[in-house]
Design a protein around this motif. Structure first.
Motif, PDB file in Angstrom:
ATOM      1  N   ARG A 289       0.827  -1.210   0.000  1.00 30.95           N
ATOM      2  CA  ARG A 289       0.000   0.000   0.000  1.00 30.95           C
ATOM      3  C   ARG A 289       0.866   1.266   0.000  1.00 30.95           C
ATOM      4  O   ARG A 289       0.544   2.247  -0.676  1.00 30.95           O
ATOM      5  CB  ARG A 289      -0.925  -0.007   1.214  1.00 30.95           C
ATOM      6  CG  ARG A 289      -2.008  -1.069   1.072  1.00 30.95           C
ATOM      7  CD  ARG A 289      -2.823  -1.239   2.330  1.00 30.95           C
ATOM      8  NE  ARG A 289      -3.647  -0.067   2.601  1.00 30.95           N
ATOM      9  CZ  ARG A 289      -4.478   0.034   3.617  1.00 30.95           C
ATOM     10  NH1 ARG A 289      -4.613  -0.982   4.461  1.00 30.95           N
ATOM     11  NH2 ARG A 289      -5.201   1.124   3.795  1.00 30.95           N
ATOM     12  N   ILE A 290       1.973   1.243   0.719  1.00 26.36           N
ATOM     13  CA  ILE A 290       2.875   2.405   0.753  1.00 26.36           C
ATOM     14  C   ILE A 290       3.523   2.606  -0.612  1.00 26.36           C
ATOM     15  O   ILE A 290       3.624   3.730  -1.114  1.00 26.36           O
ATOM     16  CB  ILE A 290       3.936   2.239   1.858  1.00 26.36           C
ATOM     17  CG1 ILE A 290       3.257   2.318   3.234  1.00 26.36           C
ATOM     18  CG2 ILE A 290       5.027   3.292   1.738  1.00 26.36           C
ATOM     19  CD1 ILE A 290       4.138   1.897   4.386  1.00 26.36           C
ATOM     20  N   LEU A 291       3.975   1.502  -1.232  1.00 20.73           N
ATOM     21  CA  LEU A 291       4.599   1.604  -2.551  1.00 20.73           C
ATOM     22  C   LEU A 291       3.614   2.069  -3.622  1.00 20.73           C
ATOM     23  O   LEU A 291       4.015   2.620  -4.640  1.00 20.73           O
ATOM     24  CB  LEU A 291       5.233   0.267  -2.952  1.00 20.73           C
ATOM     25  CG  LEU A 291       6.437  -0.164  -2.114  1.00 20.73           C
ATOM     26  CD1 LEU A 291       6.908  -1.548  -2.526  1.00 20.73           C
ATOM     27  CD2 LEU A 291       7.567   0.849  -2.222  1.00 20.73           C
ATOM     28  N   ARG A 292       2.329   1.871  -3.398  1.00 22.09           N
ATOM     29  CA  ARG A 292       1.306   2.329  -4.341  1.00 22.09           C
ATOM     30  C   ARG A 292       0.890   3.777  -4.074  1.00 22.09           C
ATOM     31  O   ARG A 292       0.005   4.287  -4.748  1.00 22.09           O
ATOM     32  CB  ARG A 292       0.097   1.415  -4.289  1.00 22.09           C
ATOM     33  CG  ARG A 292       0.392   0.044  -4.845  1.00 22.09           C
ATOM     34  CD  ARG A 292      -0.832  -0.860  -4.718  1.00 22.09           C
ATOM     35  NE  ARG A 292      -0.492  -2.215  -5.100  1.00 22.09           N
ATOM     36  CZ  ARG A 292      -0.692  -2.733  -6.301  1.00 22.09           C
ATOM     37  NH1 ARG A 292      -1.210  -2.001  -7.247  1.00 22.09           N
ATOM     38  NH2 ARG A 292      -0.363  -3.967  -6.558  1.00 22.09           N
ATOM     39  N   GLY A 293       1.520   4.418  -3.067  1.00 25.84           N
ATOM     40  CA  GLY A 293       1.298   5.836  -2.871  1.00 25.84           C
ATOM     41  C   GLY A 293       0.563   6.261  -1.614  1.00 25.84           C
ATOM     42  O   GLY A 293       0.421   7.457  -1.365  1.00 25.84           O
ATOM     43  N   GLU A 294       0.066   5.317  -0.814  1.00 26.45           N
ATOM     44  CA  GLU A 294      -0.615   5.727   0.412  1.00 26.45           C
ATOM     45  C   GLU A 294       0.399   6.243   1.422  1.00 26.45           C
ATOM     46  O   GLU A 294       1.542   5.788   1.474  1.00 26.45           O
ATOM     47  CB  GLU A 294      -1.396   4.552   1.017  1.00 26.45           C
ATOM     48  CG  GLU A 294      -2.633   4.187   0.234  1.00 26.45           C
ATOM     49  CD  GLU A 294      -3.498   3.191   0.987  1.00 26.45           C
ATOM     50  OE1 GLU A 294      -3.835   3.464   2.155  1.00 26.45           O
ATOM     51  OE2 GLU A 294      -3.823   2.153   0.389  1.00 26.45           O
ATOM     52  N   LYS A 295      -0.015   7.190   2.214  1.00 32.19           N
ATOM     53  CA  LYS A 295       0.861   7.734   3.250  1.00 32.19           C
ATOM     54  C   LYS A 295       0.850   6.799   4.460  1.00 32.19           C
ATOM     55  O   LYS A 295      -0.215   6.377   4.913  1.00 32.19           O
ATOM     56  CB  LYS A 295       0.382   9.120   3.672  1.00 32.19           C
ATOM     57  CG  LYS A 295       0.481  10.144   2.574  1.00 32.19           C
ATOM     58  CD  LYS A 295       0.001  11.485   3.078  1.00 32.19           C
ATOM     59  CE  LYS A 295       0.032  12.503   1.944  1.00 32.19           C
ATOM     60  NZ  LYS A 295      -0.496  13.792   2.373  1.00 32.19           N
ATOM     61  N   PRO A 296       2.024   6.474   5.007  1.00 29.87           N
ATOM     62  CA  PRO A 296       2.084   5.588   6.171  1.00 29.87           C
ATOM     63  C   PRO A 296       1.250   6.105   7.349  1.00 29.87           C
ATOM     64  O   PRO A 296       0.652   5.314   8.075  1.00 29.87           O
ATOM     65  CB  PRO A 296       3.570   5.546   6.520  1.00 29.87           C
ATOM     66  CG  PRO A 296       4.261   5.835   5.236  1.00 29.87           C
ATOM     67  CD  PRO A 296       3.367   6.793   4.504  1.00 29.87           C
ATOM     68  N   ALA A 297       1.183   7.414   7.516  1.00 34.59           N
ATOM     69  CA  ALA A 297       0.416   7.975   8.628  1.00 34.59           C
ATOM     70  C   ALA A 297      -1.082   7.741   8.472  1.00 34.59           C
ATOM     71  O   ALA A 297      -1.822   7.781   9.456  1.00 34.59           O
ATOM     72  CB  ALA A 297       0.693   9.465   8.746  1.00 34.59           C
ATOM     73  N   ASP A 298      -1.533   7.476   7.249  1.00 36.63           N
ATOM     74  CA  ASP A 298      -2.958   7.253   7.010  1.00 36.63           C
ATOM     75  C   ASP A 298      -3.370   5.790   7.189  1.00 36.63           C
ATOM     76  O   ASP A 298      -4.559   5.486   7.194  1.00 36.63           O
ATOM     77  CB  ASP A 298      -3.334   7.702   5.600  1.00 36.63           C
ATOM     78  CG  ASP A 298      -3.189   9.206   5.410  1.00 36.63           C
ATOM     79  OD1 ASP A 298      -3.216   9.932   6.428  1.00 36.63           O
ATOM     80  OD2 ASP A 298      -3.040   9.633   4.249  1.00 36.63           O
ATOM     81  N   LEU A 299      -2.400   4.887   7.326  1.00 34.26           N
ATOM     82  CA  LEU A 299      -2.712   3.463   7.474  1.00 34.26           C
ATOM     83  C   LEU A 299      -3.091   3.161   8.926  1.00 34.26           C
ATOM     84  O   LEU A 299      -2.491   3.678   9.854  1.00 34.26           O
ATOM     85  CB  LEU A 299      -1.514   2.607   7.065  1.00 34.26           C
ATOM     86  CG  LEU A 299      -1.093   2.715   5.599  1.00 34.26           C
ATOM     87  CD1 LEU A 299       0.163   1.903   5.352  1.00 34.26           C
ATOM     88  CD2 LEU A 299      -2.209   2.258   4.685  1.00 34.26           C
ATOM     89  N   PRO A 300      -4.090   2.306   9.130  1.00 28.89           N
ATOM     90  CA  PRO A 300      -4.496   1.975  10.497  1.00 28.89           C
ATOM     91  C   PRO A 300      -3.477   1.070  11.188  1.00 28.89           C
ATOM     92  O   PRO A 300      -2.770   0.291  10.535  1.00 28.89           O
ATOM     93  CB  PRO A 300      -5.815   1.236  10.297  1.00 28.89           C
ATOM     94  CG  PRO A 300      -5.698   0.636   8.937  1.00 28.89           C
ATOM     95  CD  PRO A 300      -4.888   1.629   8.135  1.00 28.89           C
ATOM     96  N   VAL A 301      -3.416   1.192  12.486  1.00 30.48           N
ATOM     97  CA  VAL A 301      -2.571   0.297  13.279  1.00 30.48           C
ATOM     98  C   VAL A 301      -3.332  -1.008  13.447  1.00 30.48           C
ATOM     99  O   VAL A 301      -4.529  -1.001  13.741  1.00 30.48           O
ATOM    100  CB  VAL A 301      -2.268   0.925  14.660  1.00 30.48           C
ATOM    101  CG1 VAL A 301      -1.492  -0.049  15.527  1.00 30.48           C
ATOM    102  CG2 VAL A 301      -1.508   2.221  14.494  1.00 30.48           C
ATOM    103  N   GLN A 302      -2.652  -2.110  13.236  1.00 27.85           N
ATOM    104  CA  GLN A 302      -3.306  -3.408  13.359  1.00 27.85           C
ATOM    105  C   GLN A 302      -2.623  -4.238  14.431  1.00 27.85           C
ATOM    106  O   GLN A 302      -1.407  -4.323  14.482  1.00 27.85           O
ATOM    107  CB  GLN A 302      -3.255  -4.165  12.038  1.00 27.85           C
ATOM    108  CG  GLN A 302      -4.095  -3.546  10.956  1.00 27.85           C
ATOM    109  CD  GLN A 302      -4.118  -4.398   9.707  1.00 27.85           C
ATOM    110  OE1 GLN A 302      -3.471  -5.433   9.623  1.00 27.85           O
ATOM    111  NE2 GLN A 302      -4.873  -3.967   8.718  1.00 27.85           N
ATOM    112  N   ALA A 303      -3.421  -4.851  15.260  1.00 24.69           N
ATOM    113  CA  ALA A 303      -2.920  -5.775  16.277  1.00 24.69           C
ATOM    114  C   ALA A 303      -2.820  -7.172  15.666  1.00 24.69           C
ATOM    115  O   ALA A 303      -3.504  -7.469  14.680  1.00 24.69           O
ATOM    116  CB  ALA A 303      -3.860  -5.797  17.468  1.00 24.69           C
TER     117      ALA A 303
END
Length: 73
Positions: free
Chosen positions: A26-40
């Motif tokens: 997802r990051i390599l496709r352009g999403e910002k890491p800060a926008d990704l949810p934290v997953q347990a």
């Protein structure tokens, strides 16, 4: 557990790495890491060392042994 521990219960590491690959994609496709949810972790595993339990004089119930992912004899 090879070092003689009695019981280990924790996240399934290979599953965590597989899920992390999805984040990298997802990051390599352009999403910002800060926008990704934290997953347990979603998968856990339990390892019981029967050799250690025997040396300590602890009897591990068969029902607990049946739930373990791995038994070290």
């Amino acid at each position: 557990m090879v070092g003689g521990g009695l019981v280990w219960y924790g996240p399934d590491e290979p599953d965590n790495y597989r899920r992390a690959a999805g984040y990298v994609d997802r990051i390599l496709r352009g999403e910002k890491p800060a926008d990704l949810p934290v997953q347990a972790p979603t998968r856990y595993e339990m390892v019981i060392n029967l050799k250690t339990s025997k040396s300590l004089g602890i009897e591990v119930p068969p029902t607990l042994q049946a739930r373990a992912n791995e038994l070290i004899e």
